[in-house]
Design an enzyme around this catalytic site. Structure first.
Site, PDB file in Angstrom:
ATOM      1  CB  SER A  96      -0.916   0.028   1.223  1.00  0.00           C
ATOM      2  OG  SER A  96      -1.743   1.181   1.195  1.00  0.00           O
TER       3      SER A  96
ATOM      4  CE  LYS B  92      -2.748  -2.645  -0.526  1.00  0.00           C
ATOM      5  NZ  LYS B  92      -3.720  -2.491  -1.608  1.00  0.00           N
TER       6      LYS B  92
ATOM      7  CD  GLU C  98      -7.509   3.107  -0.363  1.00  0.00           C
ATOM      8  OE1 GLU C  98      -7.734   3.281  -1.577  1.00  0.00           O
ATOM      9  OE2 GLU C  98      -6.533   2.450   0.059  1.00  0.00           O
TER      10      GLU C  98
ATOM     11  CG  HIS D 199      -5.020  -0.858   3.723  1.00  0.00           C
ATOM     12  ND1 HIS D 199      -5.193  -0.352   2.437  1.00  0.00           N
ATOM     13  CD2 HIS D 199      -4.230   0.045   4.364  1.00  0.00           C
ATOM     14  CE1 HIS D 199      -4.558   0.795   2.329  1.00  0.00           C
ATOM     15  NE2 HIS D 199      -3.977   1.055   3.478  1.00  0.00           N
ATOM     16  CG  ASN D 200      -7.052  -1.792  -0.743  1.00  0.00           C
ATOM     17  OD1 ASN D 200      -6.112  -1.490  -0.008  1.00  0.00           O
ATOM     18  ND2 ASN D 200      -6.887  -2.028  -2.021  1.00  0.00           N
TER      19      ASN D 200
END
Length: 475
Positions: free
Chosen positions: A132, A186, A193, A189-190
């Site tokens: 990232s 990940k 986001e 995480h996105n």
């Protein structure tokens, strides 16, 4: 003079692959590179300038693999899916015991788990690594989430820690678990986001459409927030974007950008996997849905002319209230994301360290923010039920900020300004803070029409009841 064998190979010289290769070379590692389109290779080496002495360019897969020290570490920065499977087919016969393949793309963690299992027993290792930070992060210090065997991590660790972003000296990279752990973290995480970006856009929307503020004024407010608890990369980006002018029209740049947002799928993956595990990351779901709704631009333009708003008088909260509202919602969205991670950790036996995940997100990645340090500390302390919203520090902050989130959502509802992610965060908070909810009625409904059974509050076991017959069932 023959160059020494390379420490690592990077296959794929697109934006991210090129940036990571240069980052590795700058940190003193010898890097072998190649690319499917071989004409890219010379341009990359030429653009590397003085770092070119650290790079060995190859134009075939055989020569690329041969250029590497053993045990080999090969980072593939290529499209996910079929291209990665085809690459494994091609490279596996060239590998030896102890060699490691790393997929550094945005891959579906289910595919990563399958590829990990495929390489088990071959002597080679498969790593799924989430990266990232975009191009600048990859070049100067990304946040990286690694999943794979302990052997592959020991092989990769010195290089990964050298190129990672740092927060107060701590490298923002960690081995999080086996098989798909890195890619799953990940993905979440996105998803967070997505929620963060959507909530910022909603605050922009209520100020623009509800209070009549122009883009630069909203950007200036966001810039002020950078000095407080909301300090984050996404607030910084938003403040700068809103205050940027279009040189062609002399209008704010955002005012000439079409209101239709794309998505690459990771937010949707977060929602799908959450639902499969019986979780509901409602703020992320709302953000994914809002991007879908944005794509229906022609429908929205027609609807604007025919659908009544039915608005009510209301005042848009002041900047300080909006700041508190966003702080509350941001905590809640992150808490949902961490809850999904906890469910996955149990489901796939990963033993994810939530504190360490918080720490490696503090620099380099897109959702880096001042709050992550607080989250890390909360996870390291005693955490009731393992749930972030029950951490004493979060309980105290939410007590102060939830009233502002209520006022903001109420104003949006009254004014007809859509706040899907902010509203979803508040609804989740209200659901979680009630010891007695309303699912008892849902269980009664299910038993009424389907004899599914229910649990009682006063007795153990599963029960059914003879519900009354309805007139409509006999007509």
């Amino acid at each position: 003079m023959t160059k020494a064998k390379a420490d690592i190979g990077v296959y794929g010289l697109g934006t991210m692959g090129s940036a990571l290769a240069l980052n590795l070379a700058e940190k003193g590692f010898h890097v072998a590179v190649t690319n499917r389109e071989v004409e890219w290779i010379a341009n990359f080496v030429q653009g590397a300038g003085p770092l070119g002495s650290q790079i060995t360019a190859t134009d075939t897969l055989d020569s690329f693999v041969s250029a590497l020290k053993t045990p080999r570490t090969i980072l593939f920065m290529i499209p996910s899916g079929a291209p990665m499977d085809a690459m494994i087919d091609a490279v596996l016969p060239l590998l030896e015991d102890g060699d490691t393949i790393i997929d550094g793309g945005n891959a579906d963690f289910n595919a990563t788990r399958r590829r990990f299992d495929r390489l088990s027993g071959t002597g080679a290792h498969f790593v799924g690594m989430g990266v990232s930070g975009g191009e600048k992060g990859a070049r100067h210090g990304p946040s990286m989430m690694v999943g794979g065997s302990a052997h592959s991590w020991q092989q990769l660790k010195p290089m990964a820690e050298a190129i990672a972003a740092r927060f107060e000296g701590d490298p923002c990279v960690a081995h999080l678990g086996t098989d798909g752990a890195g890619h799953f973290v990940k993905t979440v995480h996105n998803g967070i986001e997505y929620a963060d970006m959507q909530m910022i856009a909603e605050i922009y929307g209520i100020l623009r459409d509800g209070a009549g503020w122009n883009a630069p004024r909203i950007g200036a407010l966001f810039e002020e927030w950078q000095s407080g608890p909301l300090s984050s990369y996404l607030i910084e980006v938003s403040a700068a974007a809103l205050q940027t002018m279009d040189p062609e029209t002399d209008q704010p740049m955002v005012d000439v950008i079409l209101d239709r947002a794309g998505q690459k799928g990771t937010g949707r993956w977060t929602v799908i996997e959450a639902l499969k595990m019986g979780q509901s990351a409602s703020a992320i779901e709302a953000a994914v849905g809002a991007r879908g709704w944005s794509s229906e631009k022609p429908t929205r333009e027609v609807a604007e002319t025919v659908l009544s708003a039915g608005t009510l008088p209301a005042e848009v909260p002041e900047g300080g209230d909006l700041e508190s509202a966003f702080l509350a919602a941001r905590i809640l969205a992150h808490a949902q994301g961490f809850r999904v991670l906890a469910a996955a950790s149990e489901e796939f036996d990963w033993a994810l360290d939530m504190a360490r995940i918080s720490e490696i997100w503090r620099a380099g990645c897109i959702i880096r923010s001042a709050l992550l340090d607080d989250f890390a500390q909360a996870f390291r302390d005693e955490l009731p039920e393992g749930h972030l919203i029950l951490a004493p520090a979060m309980v105290a902050t939410l007590a102060k900020t939830i009233p502002a989130l209520r006022r903001t959502v109420a104003a949006g509802v009254a004014l007809g300004t859509p706040l899907p992610a902010l509203s979803a965060s508040l609804a989740w908070y209200d659901s979680m803070r009630r010891g007695r909810g309303t699912a008892n009625l849902i269980q009664a409904q299910r038993d009424f029409f389907g004899a599914h059974g229910f649990e009682r509050t006063d007795q153990e076991g599963k029960f059914n009841v003879d519900w009354p017959e309805l007139a409509s069932e006999n007509s």
